[in-house]
Design a protein around this motif. Sequence first.
Motif, PDB file in Angstrom:
ATOM      1  N   UNK A 151       0.906  -1.608  -0.324  1.00 59.68           N
ATOM      2  CA  UNK A 151       0.250  -0.010  -0.020  1.00 59.68           C
ATOM      3  C   UNK A 151       1.114   1.251  -0.033  1.00 59.68           C
ATOM      4  N   UNK A 152       2.187   1.278   1.204  1.00 63.02           N
ATOM      5  CA  UNK A 152       2.487   2.853   0.760  1.00 63.02           C
ATOM      6  C   UNK A 152       3.451   3.178  -0.578  1.00 63.02           C
ATOM      7  N   UNK A 153       3.795   1.701  -1.395  1.00 64.60           N
ATOM      8  CA  UNK A 153       4.063   1.792  -2.813  1.00 64.60           C
ATOM      9  C   UNK A 153       3.300   2.558  -3.755  1.00 64.60           C
ATOM     10  N   UNK A 154       2.149   2.182  -3.544  1.00 67.47           N
ATOM     11  CA  UNK A 154       0.564   2.657  -4.179  1.00 67.47           C
ATOM     12  C   UNK A 154       1.215   4.295  -3.493  1.00 67.47           C
ATOM     13  N   UNK A 155       1.090   4.450  -2.387  1.00 71.68           N
ATOM     14  CA  UNK A 155       1.123   5.854  -2.580  1.00 71.68           C
ATOM     15  C   UNK A 155       2.050   6.946  -3.939  1.00 71.68           C
ATOM     16  N   UNK A 156       3.109   6.041  -3.554  1.00 72.95           N
ATOM     17  CA  UNK A 156       4.173   6.920  -4.760  1.00 72.95           C
ATOM     18  C   UNK A 156       3.171   6.884  -6.126  1.00 72.95           C
ATOM     19  N   UNK A 157       3.194   5.899  -6.065  1.00 75.67           N
ATOM     20  CA  UNK A 157       3.285   6.055  -7.613  1.00 75.67           C
ATOM     21  C   UNK A 157       1.421   7.302  -7.621  1.00 75.67           C
ATOM     22  N   UNK A 158       0.939   6.896  -7.194  1.00 77.70           N
ATOM     23  CA  UNK A 158      -0.515   8.059  -7.645  1.00 77.70           C
ATOM     24  C   UNK A 158      -0.455   9.369  -6.886  1.00 77.70           C
ATOM     25  N   UNK A 159       0.775   9.952  -5.868  1.00 79.53           N
ATOM     26  CA  UNK A 159       1.863  10.957  -5.887  1.00 79.53           C
ATOM     27  C   UNK A 159       1.474  11.015  -7.666  1.00 79.53           C
ATOM     28  N   UNK A 160       2.677  10.457  -7.766  1.00 79.37           N
ATOM     29  CA  UNK A 160       3.323  10.884  -9.108  1.00 79.37           C
ATOM     30  C   UNK A 160       1.977  11.481 -10.502  1.00 79.37           C
ATOM     31  N   UNK A 161       0.676  10.371 -10.520  1.00 86.06           N
ATOM     32  CA  UNK A 161       0.312  10.800 -10.900  1.00 86.06           C
ATOM     33  C   UNK A 161      -0.824  11.853 -10.988  1.00 86.06           C
ATOM     34  N   UNK A 162      -0.856  12.161  -9.714  1.00 80.93           N
ATOM     35  CA  UNK A 162      -1.337  13.236  -8.555  1.00 80.93           C
ATOM     36  C   UNK A 162      -0.426  14.987  -9.163  1.00 80.93           C
ATOM     37  N   UNK A 163       0.211  14.688  -9.387  1.00 77.67           N
ATOM     38  CA  UNK A 163       1.418  15.628  -9.265  1.00 77.67           C
ATOM     39  C   UNK A 163       1.680  15.713 -11.285  1.00 77.67           C
ATOM     40  N   UNK A 164       0.938  15.654 -12.065  1.00 81.65           N
ATOM     41  CA  UNK A 164       1.073  15.295 -13.510  1.00 81.65           C
ATOM     42  C   UNK A 164       1.862  14.643 -14.101  1.00 81.65           C
ATOM     43  N   UNK A 165       3.398  13.875 -13.261  1.00 78.87           N
ATOM     44  CA  UNK A 165       4.452  13.858 -13.454  1.00 78.87           C
ATOM     45  C   UNK A 165       4.652  12.573 -14.557  1.00 78.87           C
ATOM     46  N   UNK A 166       3.127  11.973 -15.002  1.00 78.64           N
ATOM     47  CA  UNK A 166       2.914  10.879 -16.174  1.00 78.64           C
ATOM     48  C   UNK A 166       2.122  11.135 -17.461  1.00 78.64           C
ATOM     49  N   UNK A 167       2.079  12.843 -16.619  1.00 80.69           N
ATOM     50  CA  UNK A 167       1.142  13.194 -17.579  1.00 80.69           C
ATOM     51  C   UNK A 167      -0.113  14.051 -17.768  1.00 80.69           C
ATOM     52  N   UNK A 168      -0.758  14.485 -18.375  1.00 83.70           N
ATOM     53  CA  UNK A 168      -2.215  15.288 -18.109  1.00 83.70           C
ATOM     54  C   UNK A 168      -2.489  14.037 -17.696  1.00 83.70           C
ATOM     55  N   UNK A 169      -3.735  14.836 -17.104  1.00 82.46           N
ATOM     56  CA  UNK A 169      -5.520  13.380 -16.438  1.00 82.46           C
ATOM     57  C   UNK A 169      -6.799  14.237 -17.435  1.00 82.46           C
ATOM     58  N   UNK A 170      -7.713  12.891 -17.104  1.00 78.29           N
ATOM     59  CA  UNK A 170      -8.993  14.158 -18.150  1.00 78.29           C
ATOM     60  C   UNK A 170      -9.817  14.160 -16.346  1.00 78.29           C
ATOM     61  N   UNK A 171     -10.493  14.465 -16.412  1.00 86.75           N
ATOM     62  CA  UNK A 171     -11.266  14.898 -15.473  1.00 86.75           C
ATOM     63  C   UNK A 171     -11.350  13.303 -15.088  1.00 86.75           C
ATOM     64  N   UNK A 172     -12.255  12.603 -15.516  1.00 85.58           N
ATOM     65  CA  UNK A 172     -12.782  11.344 -15.265  1.00 85.58           C
ATOM     66  C   UNK A 172     -11.201  10.609 -14.798  1.00 85.58           C
ATOM     67  N   UNK A 173     -10.337  10.855 -14.948  1.00 87.28           N
ATOM     68  CA  UNK A 173      -9.613  10.083 -14.344  1.00 87.28           C
ATOM     69  C   UNK A 173      -9.125  10.926 -12.885  1.00 87.28           C
ATOM     70  N   UNK A 174      -8.933  12.204 -12.931  1.00 89.76           N
ATOM     71  CA  UNK A 174      -9.291  12.594 -11.500  1.00 89.76           C
ATOM     72  C   UNK A 174     -10.353  12.499 -10.261  1.00 89.76           C
ATOM     73  N   UNK A 175     -11.361  12.174 -11.601  1.00 85.71           N
ATOM     74  CA  UNK A 175     -12.024  10.834 -10.088  1.00 85.71           C
ATOM     75  C   UNK A 175     -11.739   9.865  -9.724  1.00 85.71           C
ATOM     76  N   UNK A 176     -11.662   9.065 -10.617  1.00 79.54           N
ATOM     77  CA  UNK A 176     -10.431   7.765 -10.394  1.00 79.54           C
ATOM     78  C   UNK A 176      -9.316   7.822  -9.387  1.00 79.54           C
ATOM     79  N   UNK A 177      -8.899   9.251  -9.438  1.00 76.94           N
ATOM     80  CA  UNK A 177      -7.709   9.013  -8.531  1.00 76.94           C
ATOM     81  C   UNK A 177      -8.313   9.102  -7.472  1.00 76.94           C
ATOM     82  N   UNK A 178      -9.386   9.941  -7.027  1.00 75.43           N
ATOM     83  CA  UNK A 178      -9.876  10.208  -5.635  1.00 75.43           C
ATOM     84  C   UNK A 178     -10.715   9.408  -5.264  1.00 75.43           C
ATOM     85  N   UNK A 179     -10.980   8.295  -5.727  1.00 73.07           N
ATOM     86  CA  UNK A 179     -11.995   7.524  -5.267  1.00 73.07           C
ATOM     87  C   UNK A 179     -10.694   6.023  -4.964  1.00 73.07           C
ATOM     88  N   UNK A 180      -9.211   5.963  -5.421  1.00 70.84           N
ATOM     89  CA  UNK A 180      -8.339   5.157  -5.235  1.00 70.84           C
ATOM     90  C   UNK A 180      -7.659   5.602  -4.068  1.00 70.84           C
TER      91      UNK A 180
END
Length: 201
Positions: free
Chosen positions: A1-30
């Motif tokens: 679970x701690x490892x997933x935190x790091x990947x989620x933060x990468x996505x949230x910061x946009x370091x894996x590219x821009x996110x769509x609105x739907x992806x941002x909603x999914x990220x909040x759920x995750x």
Amino acid sequence: LNATVSFLQLWELGLRGPLTDQQREDLVRIQRNQRHLMSLIEDLLSFTRLEAGRLDVECVPVAMDDALQGLEAMIAPQMAAKSVQFDYERCGDDLVALGDRDRIVQIGLNLLTNALRATPQGGRVHMECSQDEATVSLVVADTGVGIPPDKLDSIFSPFTQLGRALNQPKEGAGLGLAISRGLAEAMGGTLTATSAVGIGS
């Protein structure tokens, strides 16, 4: 679970590219589900430490109002989502208990979370503390469905959740009250419940 935190933060910061609105909603759920899983794991670890007698608690003077008033901010989003009114009757600056501040906060949060789960939409949860001679009491009351007398003792047993028809649990492992009672006892106190079906606990 701690490892997933790091990947989620990468996505949230946009370091894996821009996110769509739907992806941002999914990220909040995750992230919400991840916090829930971390909470379950922490409950299991606390319970096993309590059972093994390896959970350290302090016994120092704790200003109760200072310890408890932060709980409102912690529980406010869940209360608002369910349209439940939360009232905190302040303890007074001079009310001091002997105990472990972090454990008192943990007990208070567990009690509020359980009260919220048991309370229907539009209900009310109230928290207050008082002092009677040498005893400090923390009371959490709700306007939930209540607990039948024959089930009252069992709510402090580990892994116990009352049926969905009674308190409609949506999450948790049924350890919160067992841990809270164990923590209270480790600090020289106790945890009890009173309830009336159809009125609250």
